[in-house]
Scaffold this motif. Structure first.
Motif, mmCIF file in Angstrom:
data_model
loop_
_atom_site.group_PDB
_atom_site.id
_atom_site.type_symbol
_atom_site.label_atom_id
_atom_site.label_comp_id
_atom_site.label_asym_id
_atom_site.label_seq_id
_atom_site.Cartn_x
_atom_site.Cartn_y
_atom_site.Cartn_z
ATOM 1 N N CYS A 167 0.829 -1.211 0.000
ATOM 2 C CA CYS A 167 0.000 0.000 0.000
ATOM 3 C C CYS A 167 0.861 1.258 0.000
ATOM 4 C CB CYS A 167 -0.946 -0.001 1.191
ATOM 5 S SG CYS A 167 -2.083 1.408 1.156
ATOM 6 N N GLY A 168 0.887 1.947 -1.130
ATOM 7 C CA GLY A 168 1.676 3.166 -1.260
ATOM 8 C C GLY A 168 1.158 4.320 -0.422
ATOM 9 N N CYS A 169 -0.156 4.463 -0.325
ATOM 10 C CA CYS A 169 -0.691 5.588 0.443
ATOM 11 C C CYS A 169 -0.428 5.406 1.938
ATOM 12 C CB CYS A 169 -2.173 5.814 0.154
ATOM 13 S SG CYS A 169 -3.279 4.517 0.729
ATOM 14 N N CYS A 170 -0.416 4.155 2.397
ATOM 15 C CA CYS A 170 -0.078 3.896 3.804
ATOM 16 C C CYS A 170 1.373 4.294 4.072
ATOM 17 C CB CYS A 170 -0.286 2.425 4.149
ATOM 18 S SG CYS A 170 -1.998 1.858 4.046
ATOM 19 N N GLY A 171 2.250 3.940 3.146
ATOM 20 C CA GLY A 171 3.656 4.325 3.272
ATOM 21 C C GLY A 171 3.824 5.833 3.276
ATOM 22 N N ALA A 172 3.040 6.523 2.469
ATOM 23 C CA ALA A 172 3.107 7.989 2.428
ATOM 24 C C ALA A 172 2.617 8.591 3.747
ATOM 25 C CB ALA A 172 2.302 8.521 1.248
ATOM 26 N N TRP A 173 1.607 7.967 4.380
ATOM 27 C CA TRP A 173 1.120 8.436 5.682
ATOM 28 C C TRP A 173 2.210 8.252 6.738
ATOM 29 C CZ3 TRP A 173 -0.514 5.798 10.314
ATOM 30 C CH2 TRP A 173 -1.148 6.626 11.244
ATOM 31 N N VAL A 174 2.902 7.119 6.702
ATOM 32 C CA VAL A 174 4.015 6.875 7.619
ATOM 33 C C VAL A 174 5.069 7.973 7.446
ATOM 34 C CG1 VAL A 174 5.971 5.327 8.087
ATOM 35 C CG2 VAL A 174 3.648 4.392 7.874
ATOM 36 N N GLU A 175 5.399 8.314 6.207
ATOM 37 C CA GLU A 175 6.364 9.383 5.947
ATOM 38 C C GLU A 175 5.875 10.720 6.498
ATOM 39 O OE1 GLU A 175 7.029 9.267 1.724
ATOM 40 O OE2 GLU A 175 8.024 7.311 1.838
ATOM 41 N N HIS A 176 4.562 10.986 6.389
ATOM 42 C CA HIS A 176 3.964 12.204 6.954
ATOM 43 C C HIS A 176 4.207 12.247 8.461
ATOM 44 C CE1 HIS A 176 0.887 15.211 7.981
ATOM 45 N NE2 HIS A 176 0.397 14.325 8.835
ATOM 46 N N LEU A 177 3.970 11.128 9.142
ATOM 47 C CA LEU A 177 4.175 11.096 10.590
ATOM 48 C C LEU A 177 5.641 11.328 10.943
ATOM 49 C CD1 LEU A 177 1.938 8.111 11.758
ATOM 50 C CD2 LEU A 177 1.393 10.551 11.715
ATOM 51 N N GLN A 178 6.537 10.667 10.226
ATOM 52 C CA GLN A 178 7.966 10.827 10.484
ATOM 53 C C GLN A 178 8.408 12.268 10.242
ATOM 54 O OE1 GLN A 178 9.175 7.664 7.846
ATOM 55 N NE2 GLN A 178 9.556 6.260 9.554
ATOM 56 N N ALA A 179 7.883 12.894 9.205
ATOM 57 C CA ALA A 179 8.226 14.287 8.904
ATOM 58 C C ALA A 179 7.747 15.233 10.003
ATOM 59 C CB ALA A 179 7.630 14.696 7.561
ATOM 60 N N HIS A 180 6.748 14.787 10.777
ATOM 61 C CA HIS A 180 6.221 15.600 11.870
ATOM 62 C C HIS A 180 6.726 15.125 13.230
ATOM 63 C CE1 HIS A 180 3.631 17.028 8.659
ATOM 64 N NE2 HIS A 180 3.526 18.110 9.394
#
Length: 162
Positions: free
Chosen positions: A43-56
């Motif tokens: 799931c690419g969008c799940c991975g992108a959400w994980v990146e969002h959390l890490q960026a914050h």
């Protein structure tokens, strides 16, 4: 070497760095909330959400699983609030593309609740970005009574059709 000895050495080392630029970063990283996520590996969008959390500033532990929905059920989040991934942070369940801002608010306010959900996969929510398009969506606070109420509304961007 024992675990307590390792901790003492680490604290001594971190204390020695006091006054340097590295010290605040070390302390800050050690105190960031851990978000544990269950998602499908593909799931690419799940991975992108994980990146969002890490960026914050969140620490994230990812569990790639066959059926993320089973974790939603195990953790007590009602199916009606379902999305493509489930997570836990400090005892709260997070379902779907919840913005980091609302997670921080949840952790500051500590309401009596199961957690937060962004049902479905709304375009423009963290991890679901498509250019400059953002559809309106709600972050739902799911109470212990398993009922939801709007915790935060995110309006559509001007010119976006929903």
């Amino acid at each position: 070497m024992s675990l307590s000895m390792s901790r003492r050495r680490w604290l001594a080392w971190a204390s020695a760095l006091a006054g340097t630029a590295a010290a605040p970063a070390l302390v800050s990283a050690a105190r960031q909330p851990l978000v544990e996520v269950w998602k499908s590996e593909s799931c690419g969008c799940c991975g992108a959400w994980v990146e969002h959390l890490q960026a914050h500033g969140f620490q994230v532990k990812v569990n790639n699983v066959r059926g993320p929905a089973e974790y939603r059920e195990k953790l007590g989040m009602p199916d009606e609030f379902g999305s493509c991934h489930t997570a836990v942070v400090q005892g709260y369940v997070l379902e779907g593309h919840v913005p980091a801002r609302e997670i921080r608010r949840l952790l500051a306010e500590r309401p009596a609740a199961i957690g937060l959900a962004v049902p479905g996969m709304p375009v423009g929510s963290p991890g679901m970005e498509v250019g400059d398009r953002r559809d309106a969506y709600d972050v739902i606070l799911v109470g212990r009574d398993r009922k939801g109420r709007v915790y935060q509304h995110y309006p559509a961007l001007a010119g976006t059709r929903t």
